[in-house]
Scaffold this active site. Structure first.
Site, PDB file in Angstrom:
ATOM      1  N   GLY A  24       0.830  -1.141   0.008  1.00  0.00           N
ATOM      2  CA  GLY A  24      -0.011  -0.057  -0.203  1.00  0.00           C
ATOM      3  C   GLY A  24       0.905   1.367   0.056  1.00  0.00           C
ATOM      4  O   GLY A  24       0.322   2.158   0.539  1.00  0.00           O
ATOM      5  N   GLY A  26       1.684   3.412  -2.287  1.00  0.00           N
ATOM      6  CA  GLY A  26       1.633   4.269  -3.251  1.00  0.00           C
ATOM      7  C   GLY A  26       0.799   5.342  -2.893  1.00  0.00           C
ATOM      8  O   GLY A  26       0.565   6.557  -3.757  1.00  0.00           O
ATOM      9  N   GLY A  28      -1.245   7.647   0.591  1.00  0.00           N
ATOM     10  CA  GLY A  28      -1.313   7.999   2.089  1.00  0.00           C
ATOM     11  C   GLY A  28      -0.158   7.952   2.846  1.00  0.00           C
ATOM     12  O   GLY A  28       0.721   8.249   2.618  1.00  0.00           O
ATOM     13  N   PHE A 107     -14.294   0.319   5.659  1.00  0.00           N
ATOM     14  CA  PHE A 107     -15.535   1.102   5.448  1.00  0.00           C
ATOM     15  C   PHE A 107     -16.476   1.171   6.644  1.00  0.00           C
ATOM     16  O   PHE A 107     -16.195   0.049   7.562  1.00  0.00           O
ATOM     17  CB  PHE A 107     -16.338   1.020   4.209  1.00  0.00           C
ATOM     18  CG  PHE A 107     -16.721  -0.560   3.865  1.00  0.00           C
ATOM     19  CD1 PHE A 107     -17.746  -1.094   4.435  1.00  0.00           C
ATOM     20  CD2 PHE A 107     -15.936  -1.292   3.008  1.00  0.00           C
ATOM     21  CE1 PHE A 107     -17.930  -2.289   4.477  1.00  0.00           C
ATOM     22  CE2 PHE A 107     -16.277  -2.589   2.720  1.00  0.00           C
ATOM     23  CZ  PHE A 107     -17.342  -3.199   3.579  1.00  0.00           C
ATOM     24  N   SER A 115     -22.815  -7.797   3.839  1.00  0.00           N
ATOM     25  CA  SER A 115     -22.823  -9.285   3.265  1.00  0.00           C
ATOM     26  C   SER A 115     -21.614  -9.980   4.114  1.00  0.00           C
ATOM     27  O   SER A 115     -20.406  -9.275   4.258  1.00  0.00           O
ATOM     28  CB  SER A 115     -22.713  -9.258   2.060  1.00  0.00           C
ATOM     29  OG  SER A 115     -21.558  -8.774   1.594  1.00  0.00           O
ATOM     30  N   TYR A 157      -7.878   0.586  17.683  1.00  0.00           N
ATOM     31  CA  TYR A 157      -9.122  -0.359  17.975  1.00  0.00           C
ATOM     32  C   TYR A 157      -8.845  -1.878  17.737  1.00  0.00           C
ATOM     33  O   TYR A 157      -9.584  -2.820  17.872  1.00  0.00           O
ATOM     34  CB  TYR A 157     -10.459   0.081  17.371  1.00  0.00           C
ATOM     35  CG  TYR A 157     -10.369   0.252  15.661  1.00  0.00           C
ATOM     36  CD1 TYR A 157     -10.223  -0.942  15.029  1.00  0.00           C
ATOM     37  CD2 TYR A 157     -10.640   1.362  15.187  1.00  0.00           C
ATOM     38  CE1 TYR A 157     -10.099  -0.817  13.521  1.00  0.00           C
ATOM     39  CE2 TYR A 157     -10.477   1.506  13.645  1.00  0.00           C
ATOM     40  CZ  TYR A 157     -10.445   0.498  13.045  1.00  0.00           C
ATOM     41  OH  TYR A 157     -10.450   0.395  11.565  1.00  0.00           O
ATOM     42  N   LYS A 172      -7.183  -6.177  12.205  1.00  0.00           N
ATOM     43  CA  LYS A 172      -6.213  -5.474  12.983  1.00  0.00           C
ATOM     44  C   LYS A 172      -5.955  -6.386  14.306  1.00  0.00           C
ATOM     45  O   LYS A 172      -4.725  -6.317  14.499  1.00  0.00           O
ATOM     46  CB  LYS A 172      -6.444  -4.132  13.234  1.00  0.00           C
ATOM     47  CG  LYS A 172      -6.873  -3.187  11.747  1.00  0.00           C
ATOM     48  CD  LYS A 172      -5.348  -3.139  11.096  1.00  0.00           C
ATOM     49  CE  LYS A 172      -5.576  -1.917  10.227  1.00  0.00           C
ATOM     50  NZ  LYS A 172      -4.469  -1.739   9.444  1.00  0.00           N
ATOM     51  N   PRO A 198      -1.707   3.746  14.840  1.00  0.00           N
ATOM     52  CA  PRO A 198      -1.823   5.225  14.824  1.00  0.00           C
ATOM     53  C   PRO A 198      -3.275   5.635  15.191  1.00  0.00           C
ATOM     54  O   PRO A 198      -3.982   4.961  14.907  1.00  0.00           O
ATOM     55  CB  PRO A 198      -1.563   5.648  13.112  1.00  0.00           C
ATOM     56  CG  PRO A 198      -1.137   4.023  12.674  1.00  0.00           C
ATOM     57  CD  PRO A 198      -1.748   3.327  13.516  1.00  0.00           C
ATOM     58  N   ARG A 209     -13.803   7.048   3.094  1.00  0.00           N
ATOM     59  CA  ARG A 209     -14.139   5.703   3.660  1.00  0.00           C
ATOM     60  C   ARG A 209     -14.996   5.814   5.026  1.00  0.00           C
ATOM     61  O   ARG A 209     -15.819   5.060   5.211  1.00  0.00           O
ATOM     62  CB  ARG A 209     -13.403   4.757   3.365  1.00  0.00           C
ATOM     63  CG  ARG A 209     -13.099   4.482   1.857  1.00  0.00           C
ATOM     64  CD  ARG A 209     -12.172   2.956   1.786  1.00  0.00           C
ATOM     65  NE  ARG A 209     -11.958   2.829   0.232  1.00  0.00           N
ATOM     66  CZ  ARG A 209     -11.256   3.396  -0.563  1.00  0.00           C
ATOM     67  NH1 ARG A 209     -10.204   4.173   0.026  1.00  0.00           N
ATOM     68  NH2 ARG A 209     -11.114   3.079  -1.537  1.00  0.00           N
TER      69      ARG A 209
END
Ligand code: HXC
Ligand code: NAP
Length: 293
Positions: A24, A26, A28, A107, A115, A157, A172, A198, A209
């Site tokens: 990930g 690329g 943020g 999200f 679902s 969390y 997580k 973080p 999101r």
């Protein structure tokens, strides 16, 4: 906040000669960490699903830092793609020293609206993706008798749980359990495993999101933080650069929270007393002192 906060913390060349994979990487926080690792002398591999995004970021990073960046398309949910990404990284840079498991999906939703596939989508990216990358790198380091370093980006969390992001909290939490487990199991191979949790660090991916539309104003994260501000990307980059460097060589199995005190504010039973106006405290003190025993 002083201007020095947005400067780098470690000395020049602190990561010289290290090759670091950031999943990930690329966008943020992955991108912010990657830029700082390059400034400290590392070679970088950034990987995620969208190769066009990665290639744009790689060019931007190389121009900004003068470092070397390899962009590799790879869906962390797919073990074969992860192995191919590792192979390509070793072919280009000779070896890989550090893995940062940063890729994630998330999200907000009431859980009963989800679902089974939606739940799995998050578990697969966050938990299975981190497992796939750690497994591939661990096999490589152990068979090549090389030291290794895994840094997992979790959230606060992961330890408290959280409503409305239950798939992410489960995933997580699993990554945190993996962090502590591998720290012990792979420590004897010279592989360290740590995590960072973080608090709120604004990024496009997370904010679109988790705080869509008006929610960003209504649910202003900085009000939840004792320090009354969100995090600066460089602050996270400073902490993670230390953890992927040899300066943190004796830290293994740890999770370091960087959230301005946010999760503890939510935890302490009397923390809401910050709402009490200063002038009311004289009356409150009188009442508590005169309370009958
Ligand atoms: C309910 C949803 C949904 C939503 C998707 N789904 N979005 N359900 N509410 N908002 C359902 C879909 O209908 C589908 O189920 C299933 O989830 C999979 O959807 P896909 O779009 O096929 O999945 P995929 O392409 O794998 O995309 C994954 C994604 C997407 C997570 C849904 O948002 C993504 O790619 N995100 C990556 C970046 C990201 O999320 N960054 C934020 C990390 S922030 P059905 O049943 O219809 O097939 C973070 C911060 C933590 O972790 C703490 C911050 C303070
Ligand atoms: P982001 O920019 O959306 O980053 C998520 C990255 O994951 C994207 O680059 C995405 O790239 C990649 N990704 C998603 N699915 C993938 C897959 N299947 N395979 C490979 N890569 C995939 O969000 P961010 O805020 O920077 O988040 C970075 C990390 O910090 C995450 O672990 C997040 O949980 C954590 N975190 C963030 C905050 C915060 O406040 N921002 C707080 C706590 C924790 P592609 O779409 O190209 O695949």
């Amino acid at each position: 906040m002083g201007a020095d906060v947005i400067n780098g913390m470690l000395k020049e060349d602190a990561l010289k000669g290290k090759t670091i994979i950031i999943t990930g990487g690329g966008t943020g926080l992955g991108k912010a960490m990657g830029i700082y690792f390059l400034q400290l002398g590392a070679n970088l591999v950034i990987t995620s699903r969208k190769l066009d995004v990665l290639q744009r970021t790689a060019t931007e990073m190389e121009t900004k830092t003068g470092g070397r960046v390899l962009a590799v398309g790879c869906d962390v949910r797919n073990y074969d793609q992860v192995e191919a990404m590792l192979k390509q990284s070793v072919a280009v840079f000779g070896r890989v020293d550090v893995l940062v498991n940063n890729a994630a999906g998330n999200f907000i939703s009431p859980t009963e609206r989800l679902s089974a596939n939606a739940f799995s989508a998050i578990i697969d990216i966050v938990l299975k993706g981190s497992v796939n990358c750690s497994l591939a790198l661990g096999k490589y380091w152990i068979s090549e008798k090389l030291p290794g370093n895994i840094l997992n980006i979790v959230t606060t969390y992961a330890f408290t749980g959280s409503a409305y992001v239950v798939p992410s909290a489960c995933a997580k939490g699993g990554v945190l359990a993996m962090t502590r487990s591998l720290a012990v199991e792979w420590g004897r191979h010279g592989i360290r495993t740590n995590a960072v949790a973080p608090g709120p660090f604004p990024t496009k991916g997370a904010w679109e999101r988790l705080l869509p539309g008006e929610m960003a104003q209504k649910f202003d994260f900085k009000n939840r933080v004792p320090l009354k501000r969100v995090g600066e990307h460089q602050e996270l980059a400073n902490l993670t650069a230390f953890l992927v460097s040899d300066f943190s060589g004796y830290i293994n199995g740890e999770v370091i929270t960087i959230d301005g005190g946010e999760w503890l504010q939510g935890a302490g039973q009397f923390n809401a007393l910050e709402m009490v106006p200063a002038e009311m405290w004289d009356n409150i003190e009188q009442a508590t002192r005169s309370a009958s025993t």
